[in-house]
Design a protein around this motif. Structure first.
Motif, PDB file in Angstrom:
ATOM      1  N   GLU A  12      -6.960  19.957 -19.333  1.00 26.66           N
ATOM      2  CA  GLU A  12      -7.942  19.556 -18.327  1.00 26.66           C
ATOM      3  C   GLU A  12      -8.173  20.696 -17.344  1.00 26.66           C
ATOM      4  OE1 GLU A  12      -6.627  16.486 -15.740  1.00 26.66           O
ATOM      5  OE2 GLU A  12      -4.595  17.270 -15.571  1.00 26.66           O
ATOM      6  N   THR A  13      -9.364  20.699 -16.752  1.00 26.32           N
ATOM      7  CA  THR A  13      -9.692  21.688 -15.727  1.00 26.32           C
ATOM      8  C   THR A  13      -9.379  21.102 -14.358  1.00 26.32           C
ATOM      9  OG1 THR A  13     -11.449  22.636 -17.090  1.00 26.32           O
ATOM     10  CG2 THR A  13     -11.524  23.106 -14.736  1.00 26.32           C
ATOM     11  N   ARG A  14      -8.689  21.878 -13.518  1.00 23.44           N
ATOM     12  CA  ARG A  14      -8.330  21.423 -12.181  1.00 23.44           C
ATOM     13  C   ARG A  14      -8.824  22.432 -11.146  1.00 23.44           C
ATOM     14  NH1 ARG A  14      -4.452  17.390 -11.700  1.00 23.44           N
ATOM     15  NH2 ARG A  14      -3.977  18.164  -9.599  1.00 23.44           N
ATOM     16  N   GLU A  15      -9.074  21.940  -9.942  1.00 22.22           N
ATOM     17  CA  GLU A  15      -9.521  22.809  -8.865  1.00 22.22           C
ATOM     18  C   GLU A  15      -8.355  23.114  -7.932  1.00 22.22           C
ATOM     19  OE1 GLU A  15     -12.508  22.474  -5.056  1.00 22.22           O
ATOM     20  OE2 GLU A  15     -13.309  21.863  -7.022  1.00 22.22           O
TER      21      GLU A  15
ATOM     22  N   ALA B 296      -9.263  26.105 -12.883  1.00 28.70           N
ATOM     23  CA  ALA B 296      -8.403  26.747 -13.881  1.00 28.70           C
ATOM     24  C   ALA B 296      -8.020  25.748 -14.963  1.00 28.70           C
ATOM     25  CB  ALA B 296      -7.144  27.314 -13.218  1.00 28.70           C
ATOM     26  N   ARG B 297      -7.845  26.268 -16.156  1.00 28.98           N
ATOM     27  CA  ARG B 297      -7.315  25.473 -17.265  1.00 28.98           C
ATOM     28  C   ARG B 297      -6.627  26.421 -18.223  1.00 28.98           C
ATOM     29  NH1 ARG B 297     -12.773  23.728 -20.631  1.00 28.98           N
ATOM     30  NH2 ARG B 297     -13.487  25.819 -21.177  1.00 28.98           N
ATOM     31  N   GLN B 298      -5.726  25.868 -19.011  1.00 27.98           N
ATOM     32  CA  GLN B 298      -5.000  26.701 -19.962  1.00 27.98           C
ATOM     33  C   GLN B 298      -5.916  27.112 -21.102  1.00 27.98           C
ATOM     34  OE1 GLN B 298      -1.381  23.949 -20.266  1.00 27.98           O
ATOM     35  NE2 GLN B 298      -0.477  25.971 -20.574  1.00 27.98           N
ATOM     36  N   ARG B 299      -5.729  28.342 -21.560  1.00 30.02           N
ATOM     37  CA  ARG B 299      -6.512  28.835 -22.692  1.00 30.02           C
ATOM     38  C   ARG B 299      -6.135  28.072 -23.950  1.00 30.02           C
ATOM     39  NH1 ARG B 299      -9.136  33.585 -21.702  1.00 30.02           N
ATOM     40  NH2 ARG B 299      -8.446  34.806 -19.898  1.00 30.02           N
ATOM     41  N   SER B 300      -7.112  27.910 -24.837  1.00 28.71           N
ATOM     42  CA  SER B 300      -6.870  27.255 -26.119  1.00 28.71           C
ATOM     43  C   SER B 300      -6.074  28.161 -27.026  1.00 28.71           C
ATOM     44  CB  SER B 300      -8.200  26.900 -26.789  1.00 28.71           C
ATOM     45  OG  SER B 300      -8.014  26.570 -28.134  1.00 28.71           O
ATOM     46  N   ALA B 301      -4.954  27.642 -27.568  1.00 29.88           N
ATOM     47  CA  ALA B 301      -4.134  28.441 -28.494  1.00 29.88           C
ATOM     48  C   ALA B 301      -4.931  28.808 -29.734  1.00 29.88           C
ATOM     49  CB  ALA B 301      -2.885  27.657 -28.875  1.00 29.88           C
TER      50      ALA B 301
ATOM     51  N   LEU C 126      -1.251  29.287  -7.271  1.00 34.43           N
ATOM     52  CA  LEU C 126      -1.066  27.832  -7.310  1.00 34.43           C
ATOM     53  C   LEU C 126      -1.327  27.287  -8.713  1.00 34.43           C
ATOM     54  CD1 LEU C 126      -2.741  26.600  -3.976  1.00 34.43           C
ATOM     55  CD2 LEU C 126      -0.296  26.617  -4.535  1.00 34.43           C
ATOM     56  N   ALA C 127      -2.393  27.796  -9.349  1.00 34.20           N
ATOM     57  CA  ALA C 127      -2.739  27.345 -10.703  1.00 34.20           C
ATOM     58  C   ALA C 127      -1.640  27.715 -11.693  1.00 34.20           C
ATOM     59  CB  ALA C 127      -4.074  27.958 -11.130  1.00 34.20           C
ATOM     60  N   CYS C 128      -1.130  28.939 -11.581  1.00 31.76           N
ATOM     61  CA  CYS C 128      -0.059  29.392 -12.482  1.00 31.76           C
ATOM     62  C   CYS C 128       1.181  28.522 -12.314  1.00 31.76           C
ATOM     63  CB  CYS C 128       0.287  30.851 -12.211  1.00 31.76           C
ATOM     64  SG  CYS C 128      -0.997  32.021 -12.692  1.00 31.76           S
ATOM     65  N   ASP C 129       1.514  28.207 -11.056  1.00 32.51           N
ATOM     66  CA  ASP C 129       2.678  27.353 -10.792  1.00 32.51           C
ATOM     67  C   ASP C 129       2.465  25.953 -11.335  1.00 32.51           C
ATOM     68  OD1 ASP C 129       3.881  29.461  -9.521  1.00 32.51           O
ATOM     69  OD2 ASP C 129       3.371  28.793  -7.480  1.00 32.51           O
ATOM     70  N   HIS C 130       1.230  25.455 -11.204  1.00 38.04           N
ATOM     71  CA  HIS C 130       0.932  24.099 -11.678  1.00 38.04           C
ATOM     72  C   HIS C 130       1.103  23.990 -13.196  1.00 38.04           C
ATOM     73  CE1 HIS C 130      -1.092  20.225 -12.111  1.00 38.04           C
ATOM     74  NE2 HIS C 130      -1.816  20.776 -13.079  1.00 38.04           N
ATOM     75  N   TYR C 131       0.554  24.970 -13.938  1.00 40.70           N
ATOM     76  CA  TYR C 131       0.617  24.915 -15.398  1.00 40.70           C
ATOM     77  C   TYR C 131       1.896  25.534 -15.959  1.00 40.70           C
ATOM     78  CZ  TYR C 131      -4.297  23.508 -15.449  1.00 40.70           C
ATOM     79  OH  TYR C 131      -5.477  22.824 -15.270  1.00 40.70           O
ATOM     80  N   GLY C 132       2.612  26.279 -15.113  1.00 41.24           N
ATOM     81  CA  GLY C 132       3.853  26.892 -15.568  1.00 41.24           C
ATOM     82  C   GLY C 132       3.642  28.022 -16.543  1.00 41.24           C
ATOM     83  N   VAL C 133       2.529  28.773 -16.365  1.00 41.64           N
ATOM     84  CA  VAL C 133       2.214  29.880 -17.274  1.00 41.64           C
ATOM     85  C   VAL C 133       1.784  31.091 -16.461  1.00 41.64           C
ATOM     86  CG1 VAL C 133       1.526  28.358 -19.172  1.00 41.64           C
ATOM     87  CG2 VAL C 133      -0.194  29.147 -17.523  1.00 41.64           C
ATOM     88  N   ASP C 134       1.702  32.254 -17.117  1.00 50.14           N
ATOM     89  CA  ASP C 134       1.222  33.466 -16.470  1.00 50.14           C
ATOM     90  C   ASP C 134      -0.302  33.449 -16.354  1.00 50.14           C
ATOM     91  OD1 ASP C 134       3.809  34.429 -16.256  1.00 50.14           O
ATOM     92  OD2 ASP C 134       3.710  35.483 -18.188  1.00 50.14           O
ATOM     93  N   ARG C 135      -0.820  34.362 -15.540  1.00 46.00           N
ATOM     94  CA  ARG C 135      -2.261  34.451 -15.277  1.00 46.00           C
ATOM     95  C   ARG C 135      -3.081  34.604 -16.556  1.00 46.00           C
ATOM     96  NH1 ARG C 135      -6.775  34.799 -15.497  1.00 46.00           N
ATOM     97  NH2 ARG C 135      -8.364  35.701 -14.127  1.00 46.00           N
ATOM     98  N   ASP C 136      -2.581  35.391 -17.522  1.00 46.35           N
ATOM     99  CA  ASP C 136      -3.371  35.653 -18.726  1.00 46.35           C
ATOM    100  C   ASP C 136      -3.464  34.454 -19.660  1.00 46.35           C
ATOM    101  OD1 ASP C 136      -0.766  35.651 -19.591  1.00 46.35           O
ATOM    102  OD2 ASP C 136      -0.888  37.548 -20.671  1.00 46.35           O
ATOM    103  N   LYS C 137      -2.727  33.380 -19.352  1.00 47.42           N
ATOM    104  CA  LYS C 137      -2.791  32.172 -20.167  1.00 47.42           C
ATOM    105  C   LYS C 137      -3.785  31.153 -19.613  1.00 47.42           C
ATOM    106  CE  LYS C 137       0.484  33.505 -22.983  1.00 47.42           C
ATOM    107  NZ  LYS C 137       0.184  33.861 -24.397  1.00 47.42           N
ATOM    108  N   LEU C 138      -4.488  31.530 -18.546  1.00 45.10           N
ATOM    109  CA  LEU C 138      -5.418  30.609 -17.904  1.00 45.10           C
ATOM    110  C   LEU C 138      -6.855  31.112 -17.975  1.00 45.10           C
ATOM    111  CD1 LEU C 138      -3.489  29.718 -14.610  1.00 45.10           C
ATOM    112  CD2 LEU C 138      -3.647  28.343 -16.683  1.00 45.10           C
ATOM    113  N   GLU C 139      -7.788  30.169 -18.081  1.00 44.15           N
ATOM    114  CA  GLU C 139      -9.202  30.468 -17.922  1.00 44.15           C
ATOM    115  C   GLU C 139      -9.563  30.079 -16.491  1.00 44.15           C
ATOM    116  OE1 GLU C 139     -11.582  28.558 -20.833  1.00 44.15           O
ATOM    117  OE2 GLU C 139     -10.611  29.538 -22.528  1.00 44.15           O
ATOM    118  N   ILE C 140     -10.012  31.049 -15.702  1.00 40.91           N
ATOM    119  CA  ILE C 140     -10.235  30.838 -14.273  1.00 40.91           C
ATOM    120  C   ILE C 140     -11.687  31.107 -13.914  1.00 40.91           C
ATOM    121  CG2 ILE C 140      -9.668  31.703 -11.964  1.00 40.91           C
ATOM    122  CD1 ILE C 140      -6.840  32.206 -12.990  1.00 40.91           C
ATOM    123  N   GLU C 141     -12.252  30.217 -13.098  1.00 42.04           N
ATOM    124  CA  GLU C 141     -13.599  30.410 -12.554  1.00 42.04           C
ATOM    125  C   GLU C 141     -13.515  30.359 -11.037  1.00 42.04           C
ATOM    126  OE1 GLU C 141     -18.075  28.407 -12.557  1.00 42.04           O
ATOM    127  OE2 GLU C 141     -16.479  27.575 -13.820  1.00 42.04           O
ATOM    128  N   ILE C 142     -14.025  31.380 -10.360  1.00 40.82           N
ATOM    129  CA  ILE C 142     -14.004  31.427  -8.905  1.00 40.82           C
ATOM    130  C   ILE C 142     -15.237  30.701  -8.370  1.00 40.82           C
ATOM    131  CG2 ILE C 142     -14.016  32.924  -6.867  1.00 40.82           C
ATOM    132  CD1 ILE C 142     -12.672  35.070  -8.579  1.00 40.82           C
TER     133      ILE C 142
END
Length: 221
Positions: free
Chosen positions: A3-6, A55-60, A18-34
């Motif tokens: 899911e995408t979260r703000e 932000a949302r996690q990238r699709s494997a 905050l997004a990285c902490d929420h999903y428990g992943v590094d920055r490169d594992k997220l799709e981010i829109e400012i």
């Protein structure tokens, strides 16, 4: 896809953290829109606006597709002079990769499919080093695999007929697990023969054995 979260924070970097902490992943594992870069306002007092991102996690599957495309391009661009059009299905097992290049399909396939098989072997070896999970990749071009599979089904039916007529076991050449499965499936509905894999290692033969006919029964032809 997750899911995408703000997320909001004083700065974009803080919001991303905050997004990285929420999903428990590094920055490169997220799709981010400012959504909003934020503002410190006047003297940091008036007109202060927080930064907002989604932000949302990238699709494997999408990541795997990118890895595979990169590998195939690196291998074929020096030969073809350009990146080939690829159709990648990461949801299939094995992962299906179709090289959509009718002009060069004969070159890519090679004699008896040897070039295509060698290319597939290299793609799998490289992918095993670049992708953390175990995957199998099957390459195809010019519908070669489909034609090859249909030929193998025909051979299976021919061997089954010989087994029925002679009463003796028949054997295929050494096959991969994928092609052994094709033979088993092609003959699973035949009541007069049964199939069994034989051999060691990744390449095994498929034995096609005539079933014993009970007393009083006749074989169906």
């Amino acid at each position: 896809m997750s899911e995408t979260r703000e997320f909001t924070a004083k700065t974009v970097d803080d919001a991303i953290k905050l997004a990285c902490d929420h999903y428990g992943v590094d920055r490169d594992k997220l799709e981010i829109e400012i959504l909003d870069g934020g503002s410190s306002g006047i003297f940091g007092l008036m007109g202060v606006k927080k930064a907002r991102i989604t932000a949302r996690q990238r699709s494997a599957g999408k990541e795997l597709e990118t890895v595979i495309r990169g590998i195939v391009d690196n291998l074929l661009v020096p030969v073809l002079g350009e990146a080939p059009a690829l159709k990648v299905d990461t949801g299939s097992d094995p992962v299906s990769v179709t090289i959509e290049d009718e002009e060069h399909s004969g070159l890519i396939i090679g004699r008896d499919g040897q070039t295509l098989s060698a290319l597939q072997y290299m793609v799998n070896r490289i992918a095993a080093k670049q992708w953390p999970e175990k995957i199998r990749i099957q390459l195809d071009t010019g519908n070669y695999r489909e034609k090859q599979d249909e030929t193998l089904r025909g051979i299976a039916q021919h061997l089954a007929q010989r087994a029925r007529e002679t009463g003796r076991p028949q054997s295929t050449k050494p096959l991969t697990s994928y092609h052994r499965r094709l033979v088993h499936l092609a003959l699973q509905g035949d009541e007069e023969v049964q199939t069994r894999s034989k051999g060691d290692g990744p390449l095994k033969r498929v034995l096609i054995l005539p079933r014993k006919i009970r007393k009083g029964e006749t074989a169906k032809h």
